[in-house]
Design an enzyme around this catalytic site. Structure first.
Site, PDB file in Angstrom:
ATOM      1  N   SER A  37       0.824  -1.210   0.000  1.00 12.05           N
ATOM      2  CA  SER A  37       0.000   0.000   0.000  1.00 12.05           C
ATOM      3  C   SER A  37       0.856   1.257   0.000  1.00 12.05           C
ATOM      4  O   SER A  37       0.388   2.347  -0.371  1.00 12.05           O
ATOM      5  CB  SER A  37      -0.915   0.014   1.230  1.00 12.05           C
ATOM      6  OG  SER A  37      -0.152   0.012   2.425  1.00 12.05           O
ATOM      7  N   LYS A  38       2.116   1.131   0.413  1.00 12.98           N
ATOM      8  CA  LYS A  38       2.996   2.298   0.475  1.00 12.98           C
ATOM      9  C   LYS A  38       3.336   2.836  -0.911  1.00 12.98           C
ATOM     10  O   LYS A  38       3.824   3.967  -1.030  1.00 12.98           O
ATOM     11  CB  LYS A  38       4.276   1.944   1.227  1.00 12.98           C
ATOM     12  CG  LYS A  38       4.047   1.539   2.682  1.00 12.98           C
ATOM     13  CD  LYS A  38       3.392   2.645   3.490  1.00 12.98           C
ATOM     14  CE  LYS A  38       3.310   2.277   4.963  1.00 12.98           C
ATOM     15  NZ  LYS A  38       2.700   3.348   5.783  1.00 12.98           N
TER      16      LYS A  38
END
Length: 450
Positions: A37-38
């Protein structure tokens, strides 16, 4: 590669939710190009810095990260032509370090368990290196508004569209807080405040009201070093967005992580297992019209040497079913990092080496394996001054042995240099045994614990 960020799938769970009335869906963020998700936050932060002029062509990106944000920035840096330097804690998985280097990032490793004010603390060191480097830009994910914006503009809308507006609960872990704050804020707004936003937190994390001692689930929760003077929470986390918190023990997070792989074919990291464990527990309290979405931030491929390694799990006391919990170790079984050499010599007497741990303020709390920072022995203190601290004279950490493990198996893996083992159960220290006691006829280690 940057065009591939986002639009990750939702997967409905079938087996690990047995008996739960509500549906549980997992947002599989490992489908992003750098695997987490980063990627969303990293791209958003880089584009915002370019727009503001903070990151100029030929600039150098710096970040302090347990791995995923650094990996995402490394991928984006490679794609856009930036040099990337990532400061990582020494407890990050080897797989994450290898990924950083694979993308060409420069990796600076620093001790994980340092107070916030220490100059070598992960984020402090990254910020200082950026300030000292011409063209350096510090991403600062914990306080960068572009982190939250990424999830408000992409993750939240994707979940709403993918569930056709039927989502009733969002569950996510809290590291920087960007995912929960951004996606949660969007979903509450678009649903007329119908969607509940639940933070999943390690049991000891201060976000959910824990003591702040270290925990075993990477990249989520908040550890507070006992010597930190002021615990300043990240600006990326807005607690007002949450409508509830669920505290998850390390055992539940790790066992759920493993179950997702073996029962659902879904290989995610332990922060995903943490969120799913909280989501499944929540789903058992809801009705058939409810839809719970849990965010799994990354892939289990980054943790094959940890949460998916049977020996790593077993040595930390996570047996197949937990078994009966032995009594936790008394304070005399460990030595706090603030103990003086003179005090340690008295505690050691003529006995075996003892583990040195970061002690929290509440002395009645059990000691977690994650608190162990090394060991101390009389031989190791022989040349030390009485007034010095044992933290400055650490030996290697003592070997771990799960309470459920066979005595014969533990004895076989011990090195000659070890004179004691730390007995564990569910990630907690329950005893420290001299190696000589392993010669008894007991079948499992736990039988030797007084």
């Amino acid at each position: 590669m940057t065009a591939l960020v986002g639009r990750t799938p939702l997967v409905r769970l079938r087996r690990v939710v047995r008996g739960a009335p509500a549906a549980v869906l997992v947002k599989v963020e490992a489908a992003n190009p750098a695997g987490s998700s980063k990627d969303r936050a990293a791209l958003s932060m880089v584009r915002a810095a370019e727009a503001s002029g903070a990151l100029a062509p030929g600039g150098v990106i710096f970040e302090g990260s347990s791995g995923n944000t650094g990996i995402a920035l490394a991928m984006i840096g490679a794609a856009l032509g930036y040099r990337v330097v990532v400061v990582v804690p020494d407890r990050s998985s080897q797989e994450k370090l290898a990924l950083l280097r694979a993308y060409g990032a420069e990796v600076v490793v620093t001790p994980a368990l340092l107070p916030a004010e220490h100059p070598d603390q992960v984020r402090a060191l990254a910020a200082r290196l950026a300030a000292e480097t011409p063209g350096g830009w510090y991403a600062g994910q914990y306080d960068n508004p572009a982190n939250v914006d990424a999830h408000y503009s992409t993750t939240g809308p994707e979940i709403w569209a993918q569930t056709e507006g039927r989502v009733t609960h969002l569950v996510a872990g809290i590291g920087t807080g960007g995912t929960l704050t951004g996606a949660g804020r969007y979903l509450r707004e678009v649903s007329g405040d119908r969607v509940q936003v639940v933070g999943a937190d390690p049991e000891s994390s201060v976000f959910g009201g824990g003591s702040g001692r270290p925990h075993l689930v990477e990249a989520t929760g908040r550890f507070v070093h006992p010597q930190t003077r002021a615990d300043v929470w990240p600006r990326s986390f807005d607690p007002a967005v949450t409508t509830g918190m669920r505290r998850v023990p390390d055992r539940a997070a790790i066992m759920t992580t493993r179950a997702l792989a073996r029962e659902e074919g879904l290989l995610v990291g332990a922060s995903g297992g943490l969120a799913v464990a909280a989501a499944v527990a929540l789903a058992h309290t809801l009705g058939p019209d409810d839809v719970v979405v849990a965010v799994a931030p990354d892939s289990g491929r980054s943790y094959l040497s940890k949460y998916f390694d049977d020996e790593w799990v077993s040595q930390r006391g996570f047996g197949p079913d937990g078994g009966p919990a032995p009594a936790v170790a008394p304070a005399s079984e460990t030595i706090a990092h603030t103990t003086t050499v003179e005090q340690a010599r008295v505690a050691l007497g003529q006995g075996h080496a003892l583990p040195v741990v970061l002690r929290q303020a509440d002395q009645g709390e059990p000691v977690a394996v994650a608190q162990i920072i090394g060991s101390v022995s009389l031989d190791g203190l022989r040349a030390a001054a009485p007034e010095e601290l044992v933290a400055d004279h650490l030996g290697p950490a003592l070997p771990l042995a799960g309470a459920h493990e066979p005595v014969s198996a533990v004895r076989e893996r011990l090195a000659q240099a070890h004179d004691a083992v730390v007995v564990t159960h569910d990630g907690l220290v329950v005893a420290v045994l001299p190696v000589s006691e392993l010669d008894s006829r007991a079948e499992v280690i736990g039988d030797l614990v007084p």
